[in-house]
Design a protein around this motif. Structure first.
Motif, mmCIF file in Angstrom:
data_model
loop_
_atom_site.group_PDB
_atom_site.id
_atom_site.type_symbol
_atom_site.label_atom_id
_atom_site.label_comp_id
_atom_site.label_asym_id
_atom_site.label_seq_id
_atom_site.Cartn_x
_atom_site.Cartn_y
_atom_site.Cartn_z
ATOM 1 N N ARG A 127 8.729 -3.949 0.240
ATOM 2 C CA ARG A 127 8.354 -2.977 -0.781
ATOM 3 C C ARG A 127 6.969 -3.282 -1.295
ATOM 4 N N GLY A 128 6.264 -2.234 -1.672
ATOM 5 C CA GLY A 128 4.952 -2.415 -2.283
ATOM 6 C C GLY A 128 5.103 -3.091 -3.627
ATOM 7 N N SER A 129 4.012 -3.613 -4.131
ATOM 8 C CA SER A 129 4.077 -4.328 -5.406
ATOM 9 C C SER A 129 4.365 -3.404 -6.562
ATOM 10 N N ASN A 130 4.262 -2.089 -6.335
ATOM 11 C CA ASN A 130 4.582 -1.143 -7.399
ATOM 12 C C ASN A 130 5.998 -0.616 -7.258
ATOM 13 N N GLY A 131 6.784 -1.214 -6.353
ATOM 14 C CA GLY A 131 8.179 -0.830 -6.227
ATOM 15 C C GLY A 131 8.437 0.230 -5.196
ATOM 16 N N TYR A 153 -0.542 -2.472 -3.487
ATOM 17 C CA TYR A 153 -0.455 -3.550 -2.503
ATOM 18 C C TYR A 153 0.916 -3.523 -1.829
ATOM 19 N N VAL A 154 0.951 -3.891 -0.563
ATOM 20 C CA VAL A 154 2.196 -3.898 0.211
ATOM 21 C C VAL A 154 2.429 -5.298 0.755
ATOM 22 N N ASP A 155 3.593 -5.850 0.451
ATOM 23 C CA ASP A 155 3.984 -7.169 0.947
ATOM 24 C C ASP A 155 4.733 -7.051 2.265
ATOM 25 N N GLY A 156 4.709 -8.151 3.036
ATOM 26 C CA GLY A 156 5.498 -8.209 4.254
ATOM 27 C C GLY A 156 6.949 -8.495 3.953
ATOM 28 N N GLU A 157 7.792 -8.279 4.953
ATOM 29 C CA GLU A 157 9.217 -8.578 4.842
ATOM 30 C C GLU A 157 9.407 -10.069 4.706
ATOM 31 N N ARG A 158 10.189 -10.504 3.746
ATOM 32 C CA ARG A 158 10.422 -11.930 3.528
ATOM 33 C C ARG A 158 11.658 -12.384 4.282
ATOM 34 N N THR A 159 11.658 -13.670 4.633
ATOM 35 C CA THR A 159 12.835 -14.240 5.270
ATOM 36 C C THR A 159 13.832 -14.645 4.199
ATOM 37 N N ARG A 218 -0.830 3.356 4.205
ATOM 38 C CA ARG A 218 -2.217 3.785 4.019
ATOM 39 C C ARG A 218 -2.740 3.391 2.650
ATOM 40 N N ARG A 219 -1.933 3.598 1.623
ATOM 41 C CA ARG A 219 -2.365 3.189 0.281
ATOM 42 C C ARG A 219 -2.523 1.677 0.207
ATOM 43 N N GLY A 220 -1.590 0.952 0.820
ATOM 44 C CA GLY A 220 -1.680 -0.502 0.821
ATOM 45 C C GLY A 220 -2.932 -0.988 1.531
ATOM 46 N N ARG A 221 -3.262 -0.352 2.640
ATOM 47 C CA ARG A 221 -4.457 -0.741 3.391
ATOM 48 C C ARG A 221 -5.717 -0.454 2.593
ATOM 49 N N ALA A 222 -5.801 0.712 1.977
ATOM 50 C CA ALA A 222 -6.993 1.072 1.207
ATOM 51 C C ALA A 222 -7.166 0.165 -0.011
ATOM 52 N N SER A 223 -6.073 -0.119 -0.711
ATOM 53 C CA SER A 223 -6.169 -0.952 -1.910
ATOM 54 C C SER A 223 -6.532 -2.388 -1.543
ATOM 55 N N LEU A 224 -5.997 -2.891 -0.426
ATOM 56 C CA LEU A 224 -6.345 -4.247 -0.016
ATOM 57 C C LEU A 224 -7.801 -4.321 0.434
ATOM 58 N N ALA A 225 -8.274 -3.292 1.131
ATOM 59 C CA ALA A 225 -9.678 -3.257 1.530
ATOM 60 C C ALA A 225 -10.585 -3.302 0.304
ATOM 61 N N PHE A 226 -10.191 -2.606 -0.759
ATOM 62 C CA PHE A 226 -10.992 -2.664 -1.982
ATOM 63 C C PHE A 226 -10.957 -4.069 -2.573
ATOM 64 N N GLY A 227 -9.810 -4.749 -2.482
ATOM 65 C CA GLY A 227 -9.739 -6.124 -2.960
ATOM 66 C C GLY A 227 -10.706 -7.034 -2.212
ATOM 67 N N ALA A 270 2.633 -4.647 10.458
ATOM 68 C CA ALA A 270 3.321 -3.375 10.223
ATOM 69 C C ALA A 270 2.635 -2.224 10.958
ATOM 70 N N TYR A 271 1.299 -2.250 10.967
ATOM 71 C CA TYR A 271 0.562 -1.194 11.664
ATOM 72 C C TYR A 271 0.754 -1.270 13.172
ATOM 73 N N GLY A 272 1.002 -2.475 13.676
ATOM 74 C CA GLY A 272 1.165 -2.639 15.105
ATOM 75 C C GLY A 272 -0.123 -2.569 15.881
ATOM 76 N N ARG A 273 -1.254 -2.751 15.205
ATOM 77 C CA ARG A 273 -2.556 -2.777 15.865
ATOM 78 C C ARG A 273 -3.541 -3.542 14.992
ATOM 79 N N SER A 274 -4.650 -3.925 15.580
ATOM 80 C CA SER A 274 -5.615 -4.760 14.872
ATOM 81 C C SER A 274 -6.303 -3.990 13.744
ATOM 82 N N ILE A 275 -6.194 -4.524 12.510
ATOM 83 C CA ILE A 275 -6.904 -3.946 11.367
ATOM 84 C C ILE A 275 -7.562 -5.031 10.510
ATOM 85 N N MET A 276 -7.371 -6.323 10.866
ATOM 86 C CA MET A 276 -7.888 -7.404 10.038
ATOM 87 C C MET A 276 -9.411 -7.403 9.947
ATOM 88 N N LEU A 277 -10.068 -7.077 11.036
ATOM 89 C CA LEU A 277 -11.529 -7.069 11.007
ATOM 90 C C LEU A 277 -12.064 -6.035 10.023
#
Length: 411
Positions: A406-410, A182-188, A6-15, A126-133
């Motif tokens: 992990r989020g960018s803040n650890g 901010y929240v990053d995706g899982e890396r390969t 939720r924090r990652g989504r809100a902070s990215l939306a502000f970006g 990660a959310y498993g549903r459409s949030i990009m719009l």
């Protein structure tokens, strides 16, 4: 994990919102920038074209950078650079200063756009549903606010730097604080270097097969040709072709931005209920209908209806194109998004000159039929937006919180 998301989504939306404000403040004050620096009409297109060209270069560089640095860090530092470059555009007094500020702005915008959408794609997974719009709705809201602030600056005849400073002073520290979540995706195993066997389509660097990505690149290009047609030609079309007043001619773009915001605000719900393919097809048909109405409009108010339909139709295409790239290349979504983002700028570069050339050589009514046809071509590529078997997407999503790193803040 829910709080992190939720924090990652809100902070990215502000970006996204902050980027919408900054970009609108730049493009809506181009006449004032031209007057401040004494840029001739012949030289102005060179400056305007340089920004998307450099943005494309910034997006390409970001694809390589995120193999070593998480996208959240690219976004964290590119957004302040964009805002400071905007202030530099307003504060300079020589053409060399303008060129330098716009160059920095263009490169940073490319990195910003790419990294924002990378994070949006991984969060949606990660959310498993459409949030990009919803993220792009925040961008539209920022654009409306930025255009409104630009109007205030022009109305009160404020110096450019005075007009830009309050927005930068508020947005810059807020963006830096928000970037902590901010929240990053899982890396390969090798960052974004995924194998073709992981469903990435094979070929190409980082497992991104260009043959599979090409339909989405075309849709992105066509969508931005349509968008740039509205942003660059709507006022001239309404006034010169449909005979509106100069004041009324300023309304279509505002109507377009508002309907874009509305369409994106409710678009995620449509994707969840109907699936991405149906939403993209519906958006393409509505947008094509909008261009058709504009082309045959007998007067200004019917033309306004056409621009309203354009906002409702075009608004879903770009966010869903980024989301589809993430689904097609789940092990290399960062690379796919960065490459796809380049075609954002290709469409922007092609759209305005194409319509202008056709309008001068033929007619502006006829010119409006070209983006209409291109948007309709999107219908042929709609299957590329379909969810892959066993993958997230479409109208039936399943949560995959394990895909979030992990989020960018650890966190």
């Amino acid at each position: 994990m829910t709080d992190v998301l939720r924090r990652g989504r809100a902070s990215l939306a502000f970006g996204f919102f902050a980027q919408g404000v900054a970009f609108a403040l730049l493009v809506t004050r181009i006449p004032a920038i031209q007057d401040r620096y004494g840029v001739s009409d012949a030289l102005l297109p060179v400056f305007l074209a340089a920004v998307p060209v450099l943005a494309g270069a910034g997006s390409v560089a970001t694809e390589r950078l995120v193999r070593r640095v998480r996208p959240s860090r690219v976004l964290r530092w590119s957004q302040p650079v964009v805002l400071l470059a905007l202030l530099g555009v307003g504060a300079g007094d020589r053409m060399a200063a303008l060129a330098a500020a716009l160059a920095v702005f263009g490169l940073a915008v490319g990195a910003l756009d790419a990294s924002m959408n990378m994070l949006g794609v991984s969060l949606q997974r990660a959310y498993g549903r459409s949030i990009m719009l919803g993220f792009h709705a925040a961008y539209s809201l920022g654009g409306i606010l930025g255009a409104s602030l630009a109007w205030v600056g022009a109305h009160w005849e404020l110096a450019l730097w005075v007009s830009y400073l309050p927005a930068v002073a508020v947005l810059l520290p807020a963006a830096l604080v928000g970037s902590r979540w901010y929240v990053d995706g899982e890396r390969t195993d090798a960052g974004v270097e995924a194998s073709a066997s992981e469903g990435a389509g094979g070929g190409g660097g980082a497992g991104v097969g260009f043959k599979m990505l090409l339909p989405l690149c075309l849709v992105m290009t066509f969508a931005y040709i349509g968008d740039s047609t509205v942003s660059n030609w709507s006022a001239k079309y309404l006034q010169d072709v449909l005979g509106s007043s100069e004041q009324l001619a300023t309304v279509p773009y505002n109507v377009y931005m508002v309907t874009t915001l509305v369409g994106r605000a409710v678009g995620d719900f449509g994707v969840r209920r109907l699936g991405a393919v149906a939403v993209v097809r519906g958006g393409a048909v509505v947008a094509a209908g909008g261009f058709a109405v504009v082309a045959v409009a007998p007067g200004a108010w019917v033309g306004m209806l056409g621009f309203t339909l354009l906002g409702l139709g075009l608004c879903v295409l770009v966010p869903q194109t980024f989301a589809a790239a993430g689904r097609l290349f789940p092990g290399a979504s960062d690379a796919a998004v960065a490459r796809l983002n380049v075609f954002n700028y290709v469409g922007f570069l092609v759209g305005s000159p194409l319509v202008g050339a056709l309008g001068d050589a033929w007619s502006y009514r006829g010119a409006m039929l070209v983006p209409m046809v291109l948007v309709l071509v999107t219908l042929g590529y709609a299957r590329s937006f379909e969810a892959q078997p066993g993958r997230y997407g479409g109208g039936h999503e399943r949560p995959r919180t394990a895909d979030v790193g992990r989020g960018s803040n650890g966190l």
